[in-house]
Design an enzyme around this catalytic site. Sequence first.
Site, PDB file in Angstrom:
ATOM      1  N   SER A 181      44.185  46.033  45.208  1.00  0.00           N
ATOM      2  CA  SER A 181      44.348  45.246  43.986  1.00  0.00           C
ATOM      3  C   SER A 181      45.277  45.975  43.032  1.00  0.00           C
ATOM      4  O   SER A 181      45.446  47.199  43.117  1.00  0.00           O
ATOM      5  CB  SER A 181      42.978  45.059  43.308  1.00  0.00           C
ATOM      6  OG  SER A 181      43.111  44.528  42.006  1.00  0.00           O
ATOM      7  N   TYR A 194      34.524  47.721  40.437  1.00  0.00           N
ATOM      8  CA  TYR A 194      35.443  47.051  41.360  1.00  0.00           C
ATOM      9  C   TYR A 194      36.779  47.792  41.437  1.00  0.00           C
ATOM     10  O   TYR A 194      37.300  48.051  42.533  1.00  0.00           O
ATOM     11  CB  TYR A 194      35.653  45.621  40.881  1.00  0.00           C
ATOM     12  CG  TYR A 194      36.760  44.860  41.561  1.00  0.00           C
ATOM     13  CD1 TYR A 194      36.543  44.207  42.773  1.00  0.00           C
ATOM     14  CD2 TYR A 194      38.029  44.763  40.976  1.00  0.00           C
ATOM     15  CE1 TYR A 194      37.558  43.487  43.386  1.00  0.00           C
ATOM     16  CE2 TYR A 194      39.045  44.046  41.578  1.00  0.00           C
ATOM     17  CZ  TYR A 194      38.804  43.416  42.791  1.00  0.00           C
ATOM     18  OH  TYR A 194      39.820  42.703  43.390  1.00  0.00           O
TER      19      TYR A 194
END
Length: 288
Positions: A181, A194
């Site tokens: 990400s 996360y």
Amino acid sequence: MTEKSNPGSPFGEQQQHRTPGLTAPMSPTPDYGEHSYKGSGRLAGKVALITGADSGIGRAVAIAYAREGADVAISYLDEHDDAKETARWVEQAGRKALLLPGDITDRQHCKDLVTRTTEAFGRIDVLVNNAAYQMTYDSLEDISDDEWDKTYSTNVGAMFRITKAALPHMKEGGAIVNTTSINADSPSPGLIAYASTKGAIQNFTGGLAQLLAERGIRVNCVAPGPIWTPLIPSTMPPEKVKSFGSQVPMKRAGQPAELAAAYVLLASDEASYVSGATIAVTGGKPII
């Protein structure tokens, strides 16, 4: 592509009260490339196992892989209607689809995913570790130990276990593609659990690429920016959903279909000298 050219924040305040989220309640519905992706045989005859393939990025990748000629094993938690829709598109492309529901935080299930895929298709040519869990928190104190462990078990532990189980069934020329990400490089403070897993995924990818080079198996990752998937309305407060994607230079969230080509490239033989790389699909925001 649906809403692709619409700048700013087209989503409105919306929220789903289940995790993972579902496609049907989303407005607008994500574009998975169902009506736009055209294959050219780049993955002809290959077998792919994709986690989190019921919706979001995973569905877009499954559709693209099938149209490029691959059979697809669809790993997902319990979103059966979404997973069946993914399978329908795979089969419509003339390829075989295998539905594999279950919780990837369960160690045995990680092994079972590989066993059932190889029983059905004989091997694994491409492994896509894409499934992920996130939740938004305003402070570190709000994150429980169980929440932290769930995030790492889903995003990192499952990747390790599934990859380890798959490797004996992968031959020279095989490819592993992990979803990291933009948060690996530019962590959002509200997604600290996360974001830190995404940094671990990128690091794991780089190390494993070196470890598997002699075996002729390539390992790469894709780093999405803000992408309009069911994960967003199911894990973010409505006000953040409304402005989702407006922070990147293109001033909009991407659609899952806009990532498919990167995953196809990394899985294909055309990327035979690409390993240990990160492809950023971030709406213009650079990563280091």
